[in-house]
Each structure stands twice: as structure tokens, then as C-alpha cells.
Write a protein that holds these residues in place. Structure first.
Motif, mmCIF file in Angstrom:
data_model
loop_
_atom_site.group_PDB
_atom_site.id
_atom_site.type_symbol
_atom_site.label_atom_id
_atom_site.label_comp_id
_atom_site.label_asym_id
_atom_site.label_seq_id
_atom_site.Cartn_x
_atom_site.Cartn_y
_atom_site.Cartn_z
ATOM 1 N N PRO A 1 0.837 -1.199 0.000
ATOM 2 C CA PRO A 1 0.000 0.000 0.000
ATOM 3 C C PRO A 1 0.881 1.261 0.000
ATOM 4 O O PRO A 1 1.975 1.265 0.569
ATOM 5 C CB PRO A 1 -0.797 -0.101 1.299
ATOM 6 C CG PRO A 1 -0.498 -1.421 1.895
ATOM 7 C CD PRO A 1 0.666 -2.016 1.186
ATOM 8 N N PHE A 2 0.393 2.311 -0.638
ATOM 9 C CA PHE A 2 1.171 3.547 -0.733
ATOM 10 C C PHE A 2 1.498 4.120 0.640
ATOM 11 O O PHE A 2 2.593 4.645 0.848
ATOM 12 C CB PHE A 2 0.440 4.586 -1.595
ATOM 13 C CG PHE A 2 0.736 4.429 -3.051
ATOM 14 C CD1 PHE A 2 1.879 4.976 -3.605
ATOM 15 C CD2 PHE A 2 -0.110 3.715 -3.869
ATOM 16 C CE1 PHE A 2 2.171 4.814 -4.951
ATOM 17 C CE2 PHE A 2 0.168 3.546 -5.212
ATOM 18 C CZ PHE A 2 1.309 4.094 -5.749
ATOM 19 N N TRP A 3 0.580 4.027 1.575
ATOM 20 C CA TRP A 3 0.844 4.587 2.901
ATOM 21 C C TRP A 3 2.039 3.890 3.549
ATOM 22 O O TRP A 3 2.855 4.522 4.205
ATOM 23 C CB TRP A 3 -0.389 4.531 3.804
ATOM 24 C CG TRP A 3 -0.861 3.148 4.153
ATOM 25 C CD1 TRP A 3 -1.800 2.409 3.500
ATOM 26 C CD2 TRP A 3 -0.396 2.324 5.228
ATOM 27 N NE1 TRP A 3 -1.947 1.182 4.093
ATOM 28 C CE2 TRP A 3 -1.107 1.105 5.161
ATOM 29 C CE3 TRP A 3 0.543 2.487 6.243
ATOM 30 C CZ2 TRP A 3 -0.901 0.067 6.068
ATOM 31 C CZ3 TRP A 3 0.749 1.449 7.149
ATOM 32 C CH2 TRP A 3 0.025 0.261 7.053
ATOM 33 N N LEU A 4 2.171 2.586 3.334
ATOM 34 C CA LEU A 4 3.296 1.850 3.901
ATOM 35 C C LEU A 4 4.595 2.214 3.173
ATOM 36 O O LEU A 4 5.649 2.361 3.798
ATOM 37 C CB LEU A 4 3.029 0.344 3.820
ATOM 38 C CG LEU A 4 4.051 -0.572 4.476
ATOM 39 C CD1 LEU A 4 4.235 -0.235 5.952
ATOM 40 C CD2 LEU A 4 3.617 -2.025 4.318
ATOM 41 N N ASN B 1 9.773 9.950 -2.244
ATOM 42 C CA ASN B 1 8.410 10.495 -2.219
ATOM 43 C C ASN B 1 7.993 10.947 -3.616
ATOM 44 O O ASN B 1 6.856 10.738 -4.031
ATOM 45 C CB ASN B 1 8.312 11.678 -1.247
ATOM 46 C CG ASN B 1 8.019 11.232 0.162
ATOM 47 O OD1 ASN B 1 7.252 10.307 0.388
ATOM 48 N ND2 ASN B 1 8.635 11.897 1.120
ATOM 49 N N LYS C 1 1.708 7.041 -8.393
ATOM 50 C CA LYS C 1 0.310 7.120 -7.959
ATOM 51 C C LYS C 1 -0.517 8.099 -8.787
ATOM 52 O O LYS C 1 -1.636 7.804 -9.160
ATOM 53 C CB LYS C 1 0.233 7.501 -6.487
ATOM 54 C CG LYS C 1 -1.179 7.435 -5.952
ATOM 55 C CD LYS C 1 -1.229 7.571 -4.463
ATOM 56 C CE LYS C 1 -2.670 7.375 -4.003
ATOM 57 N NZ LYS C 1 -2.774 7.433 -2.564
ATOM 58 N N ARG D 1 5.244 5.061 1.830
ATOM 59 C CA ARG D 1 5.611 6.406 2.301
ATOM 60 C C ARG D 1 6.325 6.341 3.656
ATOM 61 O O ARG D 1 7.264 7.078 3.889
ATOM 62 C CB ARG D 1 4.380 7.291 2.411
ATOM 63 C CG ARG D 1 3.789 7.625 1.074
ATOM 64 C CD ARG D 1 3.824 9.094 0.816
ATOM 65 N NE ARG D 1 3.048 9.366 -0.378
ATOM 66 C CZ ARG D 1 3.587 9.801 -1.497
ATOM 67 N NH1 ARG D 1 4.861 10.049 -1.570
ATOM 68 N NH2 ARG D 1 2.841 10.022 -2.550
ATOM 69 N N ILE D 2 5.871 5.465 4.526
ATOM 70 C CA ILE D 2 6.520 5.311 5.832
ATOM 71 C C ILE D 2 7.967 4.860 5.655
ATOM 72 O O ILE D 2 8.855 5.245 6.414
ATOM 73 C CB ILE D 2 5.727 4.313 6.717
ATOM 74 C CG1 ILE D 2 4.409 4.939 7.145
ATOM 75 C CG2 ILE D 2 6.541 3.883 7.929
ATOM 76 C CD1 ILE D 2 3.462 3.988 7.849
#
Length: 115
Positions: A43-46, A69, A76, A48-49
Motif C-alpha cells: 500500500p502507498f501509505w506503507l 516520495n 500514484k 511512504r513510511i
């Protein structure tokens, strides 16, 4: 080149192929190389982390980061509308299929011992 003879002064032309998702790209590359490619979906959120950790690792190893980033933003939200109709019509532009280009690139890298 046809851009010189057929292109109109002051005009811009998009010399592109077709947009492909990363999954499609991996499948085409797998076919071109004959090698199995692991398709890990994150997932993109992961992702990004992970950017700060990947950055630190790239500094330590003095290598380019696996992703940033900015590269995540492109994957995306990049423009998928890359139409080359004008170049096809006015310049006779006819791009080759991605699969053909990837296969030729793979062969070249292999023959030149980069892989």
C-alpha cells in the motif's frame, strides 16, 4: 527525420507509447526475460513510511534510493493520458510495442554483461 520535414514550427509532439501499470510492466518484463518476477504489492501509505529508512540506507551504502516520495507521487498520480495522436498523424510516428523494447534491452544488457 520526419519531425524536421513534416513537423510544424512552434508545435510540440508527444513521442510516447502506451501507459502501463507497474503490474503490467512486470508481466511484460517477465515474458521478455523468461524469468519469474515477484510482484509484491505494498500500500502507498506503507511505502511512504519507508521513505526515510530507504533514504538513510542509500546514504550509508552510497547508492541511489530504491524509491523516493517524488517517485511514489509519479507512480500514484502520474498522467496516464499520454496521447501521441498528433505525432502519429503529422509525423507518421509509430512507436514499437513495449514488450519488443524490453526484450531487446534485456538482450543488450545480457550480451554486454551488465546482468
Amino acid at each position: 527525420s520526419r519531425a524536421i520535414t513534416n513537423g510544424k514550427s512552434g508545435e510540440n509532439y508527444i513521442l510516447s507509447g502506451n501507459w502501463h501499470s507497474l503490474k503490467e510492466y512486470a508481466e511484460i518484463l517477465q515474458d521478455a526475460t523468461g524469468k519469474k518476477i515477484k510482484k509484491i504489492v505494498m500500500p502507498f501509505w506503507l511505502a511512504r513510511i519507508g521513505v526515510p529508512f530507504i533514504h538513510v540506507w542509500s546514504v550509508i551504502t552510497k547508492q541511489q534510493p530504491l524509491y523516493t516520495n517524488e517517485s511514489l507521487d509519479i507512480v500514484k498520480g502520474g498522467n496516464k493520458n499520454i496521447l501521441n495522436n498528433k505525432a502519429r498523424k503529422e509525423l507518421g510516428f509509430n512507436p514499437r510495442p513495449l514488450a519488443e523494447s524490453l526484450k531487446d534491452s534485456y538482450i543488450w544488457f545480457k550480451e554486454n554483461k551488465y546482468i
